[in-house]
Design an enzyme around this catalytic site. Structure first.
Site, mmCIF file in Angstrom:
data_model
loop_
_atom_site.group_PDB
_atom_site.id
_atom_site.type_symbol
_atom_site.label_atom_id
_atom_site.label_comp_id
_atom_site.label_asym_id
_atom_site.label_seq_id
_atom_site.Cartn_x
_atom_site.Cartn_y
_atom_site.Cartn_z
ATOM 1 N N VAL A 83 1.116 -1.158 -0.174
ATOM 2 C CA VAL A 83 -0.042 -0.229 0.212
ATOM 3 C C VAL A 83 0.838 1.707 0.040
ATOM 4 O O VAL A 83 0.391 2.296 -0.241
ATOM 5 C CB VAL A 83 -1.355 0.109 1.376
ATOM 6 N N ARG A 163 -7.332 4.069 6.727
ATOM 7 C CA ARG A 163 -7.660 3.044 7.677
ATOM 8 C C ARG A 163 -7.504 2.287 8.743
ATOM 9 O O ARG A 163 -7.365 1.926 9.575
ATOM 10 C CB ARG A 163 -7.421 1.501 6.263
ATOM 11 N N PRO A 187 -8.738 17.319 9.992
ATOM 12 C CA PRO A 187 -8.987 17.399 11.586
ATOM 13 C C PRO A 187 -10.274 15.453 9.915
ATOM 14 O O PRO A 187 -10.555 16.403 9.386
ATOM 15 C CB PRO A 187 -9.677 17.882 12.147
ATOM 16 N N ARG A 247 6.194 2.927 8.212
ATOM 17 C CA ARG A 247 7.749 3.530 7.851
ATOM 18 C C ARG A 247 9.388 4.107 8.746
ATOM 19 O O ARG A 247 8.429 5.129 9.037
ATOM 20 C CB ARG A 247 8.104 3.900 6.254
ATOM 21 N N HIS A 295 9.181 -6.493 9.495
ATOM 22 C CA HIS A 295 8.336 -5.467 8.740
ATOM 23 C C HIS A 295 7.765 -6.983 8.662
ATOM 24 O O HIS A 295 7.555 -6.981 7.195
ATOM 25 C CB HIS A 295 9.358 -4.284 7.240
ATOM 26 N N SER A 298 2.156 -6.391 7.362
ATOM 27 C CA SER A 298 0.815 -7.335 6.848
ATOM 28 C C SER A 298 1.299 -9.222 6.919
ATOM 29 O O SER A 298 0.698 -9.537 5.184
ATOM 30 C CB SER A 298 1.175 -6.449 5.462
#
Ligand code: DGY
Length: 330
Positions: A83, A163, A187, A247, A295, A298
């Site tokens: 992503v 998300r 915001p 990251r 890492h 995911s």
């Protein structure tokens, strides 16, 4: 005679289901794939990219002008199985009208789970506990040994309420968090509702000072690069639990090391570093209150399969000159 076949370069072996699709092949597409169990070396990448119509790459593969030049003017699409796309020089792709596909949405849950895993592991001193057991330092039960902190009634700062940030907040709320504060480009009233409970967009300084736990969930961009430096760490509570699953480049690592050395931070959990892999002689690994994962935010079979499937759909659409199902700028 015009060559009607397309060339697709895939820079790594994919999860089983997607790899099986590649092995079966796609009509009219010649697939060239780097199958060694390591990231494709740069020289090999430059060589194999030549003549490619589509490239399916990973976050470990730098996509810049040199690579695009090596590929040639026929290249239509770059599809990254991630992503994040800070490894891609987007302006170079735009200038050459090359589409860029990413894999949004499908890694939200797994990455949020990993963030919670690191928050709890850091807060409850998991590394020290496991090390003590392995090293025979586990004495009799003690009322004062290895005391961590809990989330009940605490304030959690989320940097980047996208998300993943929302999914992290939703999960942490269940642990009794009193209040969420967040930072980001603006915001997000519409999204705040999804978290439920008390949540407020605040200035970064306030987030740093008030948060008991800070979770970094934003993208790496020019404005977030090195955002967490020594000065930022110095403003945090000295009991803070600081977690980064976004990251490594968002944290100025020498500043983090200095803050850890000076005892300014409660505990730290990182899934991302600079560089990756982190050299085993990095000082970061010497702090008992700092847990580093390789890492794997995911890293579930379900998520990695969903990511590789999207990456395949993106690259095939791009090769055909169709709109990508998941472009980076959707
Ligand atoms: C991504 O997709 O950007 C993630 O970092 C992979 O875990």
């Amino acid at each position: 005679m015009t060559d009607l076949r397309s060339k697709l370069l895939v820079t790594r072996t994919l999860p089983q289901l997607s790899q099986a699709r590649l092995d079966k092949g796609f009509e009219g597409v010649d697939i060239v794939q780097w199958k060694e169990d390591c990231a494709i070396p740069r020289q090999e990448f430059l060589k194999l990219a030549k003549g490619a119509d589509g490239i399916l790459c990973l976050l470990t593969d730098k996509i810049d002008a040199e690579l695009l030049d090596a590929a040639g003017p026929q290249l239509k699409v770059v599809s990254t199985m991630s992503v994040g796309y800070d490894h891609v020089t987007v302006s170079e792709l735009e200038a050459r009208k090359i589409a860029l596909g990413i894999t949004p949405g499908v890694l939200t849950e797994a990455t949020a789970d990993t963030t919670v895993l690191l928050v709890l592991s850091a807060a409850r001193r998991l590394r020290e506990g496991v090390d003590a057991v392995i090293q025979g330092k586990w004495g009799t039960w003690s009322p004062t040994w290895l005391l961590g902190s809990q989330l009940t009634d605490k304030t959690v700062g989320i940097v980047g309420l996208g998300r993943i940030g929302v999914a992290v907040a939703q999960r942490l709320k269940v642990f009794g968090v009193k209040k969420f504060v967040y930072q980001g480009t603006r915001p997000k009233k519409e999204i705040e509702k999804e978290v439920g409970g008390e949540i407020e967009f605040v200035h970064m300084d306030r987030l740093l000072k008030e948060s008991d736990v800070i979770c970094v969930c934003c993208a790496l961009t020019d404005s977030t690069k090195n955002m967490f430096n020594y000065e930022a760490f110095s403003k945090m509570k000295n009991s803070v639990v600081f977690v980064n699953t976004a990251r490594g480049g968002i944290v100025e690592q020498n500043g983090l090391i200095r803050a850890l050395r000076e005892g300014k931070l409660g505990s730290v959990g990182l899934d991302v570093t600079v560089p990756e892999p982190l050299p085993t002689d990095s000082e970061l690994l010497t702090f008992p209150n700092c847990i580093v994962l390789p890492h794997i935010g995911s890293g579930t079979l379900e998520t990695r399969t969903a990511m590789s499937e999207i990456a395949i759909e993106n690259v095939l659409s791009g090769i055909k000159g169709e709109r990508l199902p998941h472009p980076h700028d959707a």
